[in-house]
Design a protein around this motif. Structure first.
Motif, PDB file in Angstrom:
ATOM      1  N   VAL A  53      86.300 102.291  16.599  1.00 51.75           N
ATOM      2  CA  VAL A  53      87.603 102.819  17.004  1.00 51.75           C
ATOM      3  C   VAL A  53      88.094 103.773  15.920  1.00 51.75           C
ATOM      4  N   GLY A  54      88.510 104.968  16.325  1.00 52.49           N
ATOM      5  CA  GLY A  54      89.058 105.947  15.389  1.00 52.49           C
ATOM      6  C   GLY A  54      90.567 105.898  15.372  1.00 52.49           C
ATOM      7  N   GLU A  55      91.148 105.791  14.175  1.00 56.39           N
ATOM      8  CA  GLU A  55      92.594 105.850  14.023  1.00 56.39           C
ATOM      9  C   GLU A  55      92.979 107.312  13.814  1.00 56.39           C
ATOM     10  N   GLN A  56      93.776 107.827  14.709  1.00 55.89           N
ATOM     11  CA  GLN A  56      94.060 109.252  14.774  1.00 55.89           C
ATOM     12  C   GLN A  56      94.610 109.841  13.479  1.00 55.89           C
ATOM     13  N   TYR A  57      95.603 109.240  12.893  1.00 48.41           N
ATOM     14  CA  TYR A  57      96.266 109.872  11.750  1.00 48.41           C
ATOM     15  C   TYR A  57      95.860 109.317  10.389  1.00 48.41           C
ATOM     16  N   THR A  58      95.164 108.188  10.343  1.00 46.74           N
ATOM     17  CA  THR A  58      94.722 107.670   9.053  1.00 46.74           C
ATOM     18  C   THR A  58      93.333 108.183   8.685  1.00 46.74           C
ATOM     19  N   GLY A  59      92.529 108.538   9.702  1.00 42.44           N
ATOM     20  CA  GLY A  59      91.146 108.920   9.466  1.00 42.44           C
ATOM     21  C   GLY A  59      90.221 107.719   9.373  1.00 42.44           C
ATOM     22  N   ASN A  60      90.766 106.510   9.545  1.00 44.79           N
ATOM     23  CA  ASN A  60      89.946 105.303   9.480  1.00 44.79           C
ATOM     24  C   ASN A  60      89.084 105.150  10.718  1.00 44.79           C
ATOM     25  N   SER A  68      82.767  85.239  20.529  1.00 47.46           N
ATOM     26  CA  SER A  68      83.254  84.182  21.428  1.00 47.46           C
ATOM     27  C   SER A  68      83.987  84.721  22.646  1.00 47.46           C
ATOM     28  N   GLY A  69      83.407  85.714  23.320  1.00 52.66           N
ATOM     29  CA  GLY A  69      83.996  86.239  24.541  1.00 52.66           C
ATOM     30  C   GLY A  69      85.123  87.224  24.330  1.00 52.66           C
ATOM     31  N   THR A  70      85.452  87.545  23.098  1.00 51.53           N
ATOM     32  CA  THR A  70      86.480  88.532  22.803  1.00 51.53           C
ATOM     33  C   THR A  70      85.974  89.409  21.661  1.00 51.53           C
ATOM     34  N   TYR A  71      86.861  90.069  20.955  1.00 46.32           N
ATOM     35  CA  TYR A  71      86.479  90.915  19.830  1.00 46.32           C
ATOM     36  C   TYR A  71      87.306  90.558  18.614  1.00 46.32           C
ATOM     37  N   ARG A  72      86.720  90.770  17.441  1.00 48.24           N
ATOM     38  CA  ARG A  72      87.405  90.546  16.174  1.00 48.24           C
ATOM     39  C   ARG A  72      87.422  91.859  15.407  1.00 48.24           C
ATOM     40  N   LEU A  73      88.592  92.258  14.938  1.00 52.00           N
ATOM     41  CA  LEU A  73      88.717  93.465  14.130  1.00 52.00           C
ATOM     42  C   LEU A  73      88.219  93.166  12.722  1.00 52.00           C
ATOM     43  N   VAL A  74      87.233  93.938  12.260  1.00 54.85           N
ATOM     44  CA  VAL A  74      86.756  93.806  10.891  1.00 54.85           C
ATOM     45  C   VAL A  74      87.834  94.386   9.982  1.00 54.85           C
ATOM     46  N   GLU A  75      88.219  93.629   8.974  1.00 56.26           N
ATOM     47  CA  GLU A  75      89.362  94.014   8.144  1.00 56.26           C
ATOM     48  C   GLU A  75      89.167  95.360   7.445  1.00 56.26           C
ATOM     49  N   LYS A  76      88.027  95.535   6.801  1.00 51.29           N
ATOM     50  CA  LYS A  76      87.789  96.772   6.051  1.00 51.29           C
ATOM     51  C   LYS A  76      87.273  97.863   6.997  1.00 51.29           C
ATOM     52  N   PRO A  77      87.863  99.070   6.935  1.00 53.45           N
ATOM     53  CA  PRO A  77      87.350 100.167   7.774  1.00 53.45           C
ATOM     54  C   PRO A  77      85.895 100.487   7.457  1.00 53.45           C
ATOM     55  N   VAL A  78      85.177 100.957   8.448  1.00 56.84           N
ATOM     56  CA  VAL A  78      83.799 101.416   8.277  1.00 56.84           C
ATOM     57  C   VAL A  78      83.789 102.577   7.287  1.00 56.84           C
ATOM     58  N   ALA A  79      84.748 103.486   7.463  1.00 51.28           N
ATOM     59  CA  ALA A  79      84.884 104.670   6.612  1.00 51.28           C
ATOM     60  C   ALA A  79      86.277 105.230   6.823  1.00 51.28           C
ATOM     61  N   CYS A  80      86.652 106.157   5.965  1.00 52.71           N
ATOM     62  CA  CYS A  80      87.921 106.866   6.111  1.00 52.71           C
ATOM     63  C   CYS A  80      87.655 108.348   5.876  1.00 52.71           C
ATOM     64  N   LEU A  81      87.759 109.139   6.920  1.00 49.71           N
ATOM     65  CA  LEU A  81      87.542 110.577   6.825  1.00 49.71           C
ATOM     66  C   LEU A  81      88.828 111.246   6.359  1.00 49.71           C
ATOM     67  N   GLN A  82      88.724 112.024   5.301  1.00 49.60           N
ATOM     68  CA  GLN A  82      89.872 112.754   4.761  1.00 49.60           C
ATOM     69  C   GLN A  82      89.450 114.178   4.424  1.00 49.60           C
ATOM     70  N   PRO A  83      90.310 115.153   4.488  1.00 51.41           N
ATOM     71  CA  PRO A  83      91.700 115.028   4.926  1.00 51.41           C
ATOM     72  C   PRO A  83      91.793 114.968   6.450  1.00 51.41           C
ATOM     73  N   ILE A  84      92.893 114.447   6.926  1.00 46.63           N
ATOM     74  CA  ILE A  84      93.217 114.442   8.357  1.00 46.63           C
ATOM     75  C   ILE A  84      94.546 115.162   8.509  1.00 46.63           C
ATOM     76  N   TRP A  85      94.595 116.138   9.399  1.00 42.71           N
ATOM     77  CA  TRP A  85      95.842 116.853   9.651  1.00 42.71           C
ATOM     78  C   TRP A  85      96.554 116.165  10.803  1.00 42.71           C
ATOM     79  N   ASP A  86      97.761 115.704  10.542  1.00 46.40           N
ATOM     80  CA  ASP A  86      98.530 115.008  11.574  1.00 46.40           C
ATOM     81  C   ASP A  86      99.739 115.828  12.002  1.00 46.40           C
ATOM     82  N   GLY A  87      99.530 117.134  12.105  1.00 44.33           N
ATOM     83  CA  GLY A  87     100.622 118.039  12.414  1.00 44.33           C
ATOM     84  C   GLY A  87     101.086 118.037  13.853  1.00 44.33           C
ATOM     85  N   HIS A  88     100.344 117.394  14.750  1.00 39.36           N
ATOM     86  CA  HIS A  88     100.722 117.395  16.159  1.00 39.36           C
ATOM     87  C   HIS A  88     100.059 116.207  16.848  1.00 39.36           C
TER      88      HIS A  88
END
Length: 163
Positions: A53-60, A68-88
């Motif tokens: 899953v890509g986080e739009q404004y964090t770059g994570n 067990s039939g659902t999903y678990r969010l892994v605490e640490k991001p796979v990566a963080c792409l920077q810079p990210i422009w969040d101008g719009h």
């Protein structure tokens, strides 16, 4: 196919979390499977069942692991792409897909608006639940009008071509 469609509906509810509840058809069940994802804008299903899953404004780039039939969010991001422009609303990390040979090469591709004039596609190699080093520039100098309508949907077609 019914299982896959239900999972897509479940995952789409991640994006709806925190906003007004979306209407879903009778064939779908709305269920929040992860909290703490900030402005999810793109996702890709890996062959092993993980969901990137890509986080739009964090770059994570986050990962949801089937558990067990659902999903678990892994605490640490796979990566963080920077810079990210969040101008719009239509800028930032807005596209994500996995390589057709992901099981062999761990390729995860990310489309991002990095400034008012710069859009690029980057390729990460993922090992386990983390990127193995810095991303490689895959496509550079993607035209943009600078304010919005930046695009960003990326995928591999059935013929293996990148779109």
């Amino acid at each position: 196919m019914k299982f896959a469609a239900a999972r897509v509906a479940v995952l789409l509810s991640i994006a709806a979390a925190g906003s007004a509840s979306a209407e879903v058809g009778d064939a779908f069940v709305e269920e929040v499977v992860a909290e703490g994802v900030k402005r999810p804008c793109s996702m890709a299903l890996a062959p092993d069942g993980r969901v990137f899953v890509g986080e739009q404004y964090t770059g994570n780039i986050r990962v949801l692991k089937p558990e067990s039939g659902t999903y678990r969010l892994v605490e640490k991001p796979v990566a963080c792409l920077q810079p990210i422009w969040d101008g719009h609303n239509e800028s930032g990390l807005v596209g994500l897909c996995v390589d057709p040979d992901f099981a062999k090469n761990g390729g995860v591709y990310v489309f991002a608006t990095q400034s008012r004039e710069v859009q690029r596609v980057w390729r990460y190699t993922v090992k386990g639940d983390v990127a193995d080093g810095a991303p490689a520039l895959f496509i550079d100098k993607i035209p943009t009008v600078g304010q919005n309508h930046d695009g960003g949907a990326i995928l591999f077609g059935p013929d293996g071509h990148f779109f």
